[in-house]
Design a protein around this motif. Structure first.
Motif, short mmCIF file in Angstrom:
data_model
loop_
_atom_site.label_atom_id
_atom_site.label_comp_id
_atom_site.label_asym_id
_atom_site.label_seq_id
_atom_site.Cartn_x
_atom_site.Cartn_y
_atom_site.Cartn_z
N LEU A 161 0.83 -1.20 0.00
CA LEU A 161 0.00 0.00 0.00
C LEU A 161 0.87 1.26 0.00
O LEU A 161 0.59 2.22 -0.72
CB LEU A 161 -0.93 -0.02 1.21
CG LEU A 161 -2.01 1.05 1.27
CD1 LEU A 161 -2.91 1.00 0.04
CD2 LEU A 161 -2.84 0.89 2.53
N ILE B 213 -8.44 4.20 -1.77
CA ILE B 213 -7.99 2.82 -1.96
C ILE B 213 -8.91 2.17 -2.99
O ILE B 213 -10.13 2.26 -2.90
CB ILE B 213 -8.00 2.06 -0.63
CG1 ILE B 213 -6.96 2.66 0.31
CG2 ILE B 213 -7.75 0.57 -0.84
CD1 ILE B 213 -6.89 2.05 1.67
N ILE C 247 -3.95 2.16 -6.71
CA ILE C 247 -3.88 1.80 -5.29
C ILE C 247 -4.83 0.62 -5.10
O ILE C 247 -6.03 0.76 -5.29
CB ILE C 247 -4.28 2.99 -4.39
CG1 ILE C 247 -3.32 4.16 -4.65
CG2 ILE C 247 -4.24 2.58 -2.93
CD1 ILE C 247 -3.74 5.44 -3.98
N SER D 268 -7.20 -2.44 -3.76
CA SER D 268 -8.12 -2.68 -2.64
C SER D 268 -7.39 -3.56 -1.66
O SER D 268 -6.66 -4.46 -2.03
CB SER D 268 -9.39 -3.37 -3.13
OG SER D 268 -10.06 -2.52 -4.02
N TYR D 269 -7.60 -3.29 -0.41
CA TYR D 269 -6.83 -3.99 0.60
C TYR D 269 -7.67 -5.05 1.30
O TYR D 269 -8.70 -4.74 1.86
CB TYR D 269 -6.30 -2.98 1.63
CG TYR D 269 -5.05 -3.45 2.28
CD1 TYR D 269 -5.10 -4.04 3.52
CD2 TYR D 269 -3.83 -3.34 1.65
CE1 TYR D 269 -3.95 -4.50 4.13
CE2 TYR D 269 -2.68 -3.79 2.25
CZ TYR D 269 -2.75 -4.36 3.48
OH TYR D 269 -1.62 -4.83 4.08
#
Length: 153
Positions: A54, A74, A79, A81-82
């Protein structure tokens, strides 16, 4: 020739067994808290490690866009997706408009079980090619979290 009858004592006496139990109790009273601190420090290091991708994506977004405005969501502008993990980051981290990454909970905890929080703040100096990330929050704890100099603390 006379044969004497001797009885051999076999086994342990009650006092010997009590001494062994006391020694085991003392060792476990020392070892269990140390093991708990060790696992908490490991989870703190794991949380920092999981946030590396990230951090990298936000750094690249800033370099490409030249501003933080497009690099705070995000799941957009490269970036990713977490995903939520169970051990190191039980809550999805967030990114603010100035590139700051906040993880309100990590797998690391205080001795009372309260999750340690983490904030990663980027610093950009003119003339430098690298973005410096500084860690702050309750995760910067030398006993249960990250020691000074580790992970940006």
């Amino acid at each position: 020739m006379t044969i004497s009858t001797q009885t051999l004592q076999r086994g342990f006496t009650l006092i010997e067994l009590m001494i062994v139990v006391a020694i085991i109790g003392i060792l476990s009273a020392i070892a269990l808290p140390q093991y708990s601190d060790y696992t908490s420090r490991t989870r703190a290091a794991g949380a920092i490690s999981e946030l590396q991708s990230l951090k990298h994506a936000i750094s690249l977004c800033y370099q490409m866009e030249g501003a933080w405005a497009s690099c705070s969501t995000i799941g957009s502008n490269g970036i990713p997706s977490y995903p939520v993990t169970t051990k190191f980051l039980p809550v999805v981290p967030t990114a603010a408009g100035n590139g700051v990454i906040t993880a309100t909970q990590t797998g690391a905890t205080t001795t009372g079980g309260t999750p340690l929080a983490l904030t990663l703040t980027p610093t950009i100096s003119s003339g430098q090619a690298n973005m410096i990330w500084t860690a702050s929050g309750t995760i910067c704890d030398p006993i249960r979290g990250l020691k000074s100099g580790q992970g940006g603390c």
